[in-house]
Design a protein around this motif. Structure first.
Motif, PDB file in Angstrom:
ATOM      1  N   LEU A  73       3.743  -9.807   0.748  1.00 14.21           N
ATOM      2  CA  LEU A  73       4.154  -8.435   1.022  1.00 14.21           C
ATOM      3  C   LEU A  73       3.995  -8.078   2.497  1.00 14.21           C
ATOM      4  O   LEU A  73       3.565  -6.989   2.852  1.00 14.21           O
ATOM      5  CB  LEU A  73       3.342  -7.453   0.157  1.00 14.21           C
ATOM      6  N   GLY A  74       4.329  -9.034   3.361  1.00 14.95           N
ATOM      7  CA  GLY A  74       4.292  -8.748   4.785  1.00 14.95           C
ATOM      8  C   GLY A  74       3.000  -9.122   5.463  1.00 14.95           C
ATOM      9  O   GLY A  74       2.863  -8.989   6.668  1.00 14.95           O
ATOM     10  N   PRO A 104       0.825  -1.213   0.000  1.00 16.93           N
ATOM     11  CA  PRO A 104       0.000   0.000   0.000  1.00 16.93           C
ATOM     12  C   PRO A 104       0.860   1.265   0.000  1.00 16.93           C
ATOM     13  O   PRO A 104       1.854   1.361   0.707  1.00 16.93           O
ATOM     14  CB  PRO A 104      -0.789  -0.126   1.316  1.00 16.93           C
ATOM     15  N   GLY A 105       0.464   2.228  -0.822  1.00 13.18           N
ATOM     16  CA  GLY A 105       1.153   3.507  -0.862  1.00 13.18           C
ATOM     17  C   GLY A 105       2.315   3.594  -1.819  1.00 13.18           C
ATOM     18  O   GLY A 105       3.007   4.616  -1.853  1.00 13.18           O
ATOM     19  N   PHE A 131      10.268   3.733   3.484  1.00 15.01           N
ATOM     20  CA  PHE A 131       9.125   4.616   3.279  1.00 15.01           C
ATOM     21  C   PHE A 131       8.564   4.410   1.872  1.00 15.01           C
ATOM     22  O   PHE A 131       9.314   4.286   0.906  1.00 15.01           O
ATOM     23  CB  PHE A 131       9.515   6.086   3.455  1.00 15.01           C
ATOM     24  N   SER A 132       7.242   4.383   1.766  1.00 16.25           N
ATOM     25  CA  SER A 132       6.594   4.322   0.456  1.00 16.25           C
ATOM     26  C   SER A 132       6.385   5.739  -0.064  1.00 16.25           C
ATOM     27  O   SER A 132       6.657   6.732   0.619  1.00 16.25           O
ATOM     28  CB  SER A 132       5.249   3.597   0.567  1.00 16.25           C
ATOM     29  N   VAL A 142       5.481  -5.591 -10.691  1.00 16.73           N
ATOM     30  CA  VAL A 142       5.713  -5.367  -9.274  1.00 16.73           C
ATOM     31  C   VAL A 142       6.112  -3.909  -9.056  1.00 16.73           C
ATOM     32  O   VAL A 142       7.051  -3.415  -9.688  1.00 16.73           O
ATOM     33  CB  VAL A 142       6.805  -6.322  -8.733  1.00 16.73           C
ATOM     34  N   VAL A 143       5.382  -3.247  -8.191  1.00 15.28           N
ATOM     35  CA  VAL A 143       5.678  -1.850  -7.831  1.00 15.28           C
ATOM     36  C   VAL A 143       6.285  -1.878  -6.433  1.00 15.28           C
ATOM     37  O   VAL A 143       5.566  -1.914  -5.441  1.00 15.28           O
ATOM     38  CB  VAL A 143       4.416  -0.978  -7.864  1.00 15.28           C
ATOM     39  N   PRO A 144       7.617  -1.870  -6.319  1.00 16.75           N
ATOM     40  CA  PRO A 144       8.248  -2.064  -5.008  1.00 16.75           C
ATOM     41  C   PRO A 144       8.334  -0.768  -4.218  1.00 16.75           C
ATOM     42  O   PRO A 144       8.022   0.324  -4.711  1.00 16.75           O
ATOM     43  CB  PRO A 144       9.642  -2.564  -5.382  1.00 16.75           C
TER      44      PRO A 144
END
Length: 647
Positions: free
Chosen positions: A538-539, A206-207, A368-369, A330-332
């Motif tokens: 993703l956690g 998210p974010g 940080f995202s 994938v948007v890391p």
């Protein structure tokens, strides 16, 4: 912000129009019905004959069953005649009354007819109005529009976003630039027999900017962009979701080439066959319709589906096969270079002081995202506004970073001197072990000001982005986590240890468990996996212990305890050998409440802190170890520790 009032509801507008028409018709009927009867006096037939005999009547008009006339006083009257009364005319002649006949009034018949059919006319008009509302397309005005798609179309003029507004995710952007090229020049690909992917699934925490990236694709390509959430498809009525999917693709076909963006697609795209109940059946029908529309018998040329989710592991396999979502992008989380670019994008909106450097802030915000960084810049701007500053300086960014990472300060919280002293030695223990552990991350800041749910904390930040941890770093983490508990034991004694180390113990136990059961870092158990992640990505999700024998489980628990106790022993050795520095650091925290990593290193090296707010303007403040500052419970050990250190 747009302060204009919202547009009026079409239903209310039409209702007001028809209400006005009804009132006008009612007024016309009332006027016709009351015409000619406003000033007339209604007389009984016997009274009429009496007035004729008395000579009070001047003239009359005799109709088929009604007589109207005028008295000599000027008043008008009306009465109803008796059927077959042939004596009226001779009586009028005898009394000298002027009389004449009156033809039947056709107007009264029309008014009566209008008055009688008016209710039916109004009912027919109301039914026609209701049918129009039921048949009206779209969810905006139709009363039965719940089967219509809720997708909103954004054109090039509405909220246009380009790749220039997206930073820090260059790899994901490059994978999607091909879609933009196809929408701009489809012949370039089709002439060689190539086909553009029909769908792209954006996967990321998210974010990280999945929605922003999808809008940038539409902005770069200059095509209509439909956006809808996965939860907008599913309703309690069976078949509504499938109807909305069909309607969405019909709208997309009319505006092709276009992009359809489905946010949080896992709300409708989960595995089929799980669970019972009508709600699940409705979701599966919606998913089946979506699968057919994406790659069924009818080809949807020029329609590209882009979806976003942070749970790709729960999606149905049929949704991810080639021909539907051909690509998973994938948007890391951004690295330090990406964070710097993201900060530069958001910093353009605020006035900055000369001492603000995006690179420095990016280095101090690992993990940080994009949304976190945007929030950081916003918090810094808010802090500068509260302090009545014209520019946002570096101090505001540091304070905003502390607020985001550690929580808001709770300076109103009342703590006793003993609690402050306990917190200071606890945090000093963490900091000192971190300094003397070579594999530990550098200290960013240590504070005894309560923040969030903690009475104090030591924040460590890596010097660079880290994607994996080595064994020595994990052992250092265990030692640092136990440093606060060990400091309490040394200074205050075994019986005075507080519950403040509960989160440290939880962190150390969790790390040790992962080392033993998932990462193969136990010599006795070997490089085997004894726990696996259950339905998580993703956690997300939780660890589950696989089926093991009782002896193996017992050995796992013993190894976890051994690792945690090993960290406890490492912390104990460090603090025993540096007892004087522990007292200096604790006293400095009591004095200043917050110390930076550079100040902690300076204090440990020289025993002094160079700070502008030192008394008497000297700039250099020594922090001596005063006997009165040492708690009574720790005096005996402190003397022994000093002698051992000197030896």
């Amino acid at each position: 912000m747009n302060d204009q009032p919202p547009p009026p509801n079409p239903w209310v507008k039409n209702l007001l129009i028809w209400g006005g028409v009804f009132l006008v018709l009612l007024s016309v009927v009332s006027l016709f019905n009351a015409r000619g009867e406003v000033a007339q006096q209604q007389l009984a037939y016997s009274d009429f004959r009496t007035k004729v005999n008395e000579g009070a009547v001047a003239s009359v008009e005799v109709g088929e069953n009604k007589i109207t006339g005028k008295l000599k006083t000027g008043e008008t009257f009306s009465t109803v005649t008796l059927p077959g009364d042939e004596s009226l005319v001779p009586l009028l002649q005898d009394k000298g009354v002027k009389y004449e006949g009156k033809a039947p009034e056709q107007g009264n018949i029309l008014v009566a007819l209008l008055f009688n059919i008016l209710p039916f006319v109004l009912l027919i008009a109301l039914a026609f109005f209701a049918m129009r509302q039921l048949q009206k397309g779209g969810g905006a005005g139709g009363a039965m529009g719940f089967g219509k798609s809720k997708a909103k179309m954004l054109t090039e003029k509405q909220g246009r976003v380009t790749f220039a507004d997206v930073a820090g995710i260059d790899e994901a952007r490059e994978e999607l630039e091909e879609i933009v090229d196809f929408l701009k020049d489809p012949h370039r690909f089709s002439k060689l027999g190539g086909q553009i992917p029909k769908g792209a699934l954006l996967v990321g925490s998210p974010g990280t900017g999945k929605t922003l990236l999808a809008r940038a694709i539409a902005g770069e390509a200059g095509v209509p962009f439909f956006t809808i959430s996965g939860s907008d498809f599913v309703e309690m009525f069976v078949g509504v979701g499938a109807s909305r999917v069909r309607d969405m693709f019909e709208q997309a076909k009319k505006n092709a080439p276009c992009i359809v963006f489905i946010d949080e697609i896992d709300a409708v795209g989960r595995h089929r066959g799980h669970g019972l109940g009508n709600s699940n059946d409705e979701r599966e029908q919606t998913l089946n319709q979506l699968l057919v529309e994406m790659d069924g018998f009818e080809a949807n040329e020029g329609i590209i589906i882009i979806a976003a989710t942070n749970r790709p592991d729960v999606l149905d396999p049929a949704l991810l096969r080639p021909g539907r979502f051909d690509r998973q992008v994938v948007v890391p989380l951004p690295d330090i270079e990406g964070r710097e670019k993201i900060l530069e994008v958001h910093m353009k909106k605020v006035p900055l002081a000369p001492d603000v450097e995006a690179r420095t802030i990016a280095r101090g915000t690992p993990g940080f995202s994009g949304a976190d960084l945007a929030n950081l810049v916003n918090e810094a701007a808010l802090l500068a506004a509260r302090r009545s500053k014209r520019l946002v300086a570096r101090q505001e960014f540091e304070d905003a970073k502390d607020k985001v990472m550690m929580g808001s300060e709770r300076r109103s919280m009342v703590m006793t001197d003993d609690e402050k002293k306990m917190t200071a030695y606890h945090e000093a223990g963490h900091a000192l072990v971190s300094v003397f552990e070579p594999a530990s991350d550098p200290i960013h800041k240590a504070t005894i000001i309560p923040r969030g749910g903690a009475l104090g904390m030591v924040v460590r930040l890596p010097e660079r982005d880290r994607y994996s941890y080595h064994r020595d770093q994990m052992h250092a983490q265990l030692a640092v986590a136990m440093g606060g508990r060990v400091a309490e034991e040394i200074i205050f004694g075994h019986d005075k240890v507080s519950s403040g180390a509960s989160s440290d113990i939880q962190q150390a136990t969790s790390l040790a468990r992962n080392m033993v059961t998932r990462w193969g870092m136990s010599d006795k158990l070997g490089p085997l996996q004894y726990e696996e992640q259950s339905e998580g990505y993703l956690g997300y999700g939780s660890s589950q212990r696989t089926m093991q024998s009782a002896e193996t489980n017992k050995l796992i628990d013993a190894e976890i305890r051994s690792l945690v106790e090993g960290g406890h022993k490492r912390a104990l050795d460090i603090l025993k050998g540096n007892a004087e520095k522990l007292h200096q650091l604790a006293q400095a925290l009591l004095e200043y409440e917050t110390l930076t990593g550079e100040e902690i290193d300076e204090l440990i090296s020289t025993g002094k802190i160079d700070r502008p707010d030192a008394p008497k303007g000297k700039g250099v403040r020594p922090v001596p170890v005063r006997g009165s500052a040492i708690p009574k419970a720790g005096k005996r050990f402190t003397e022994a520790a000093r002698s051992a250190h000197n030896d």
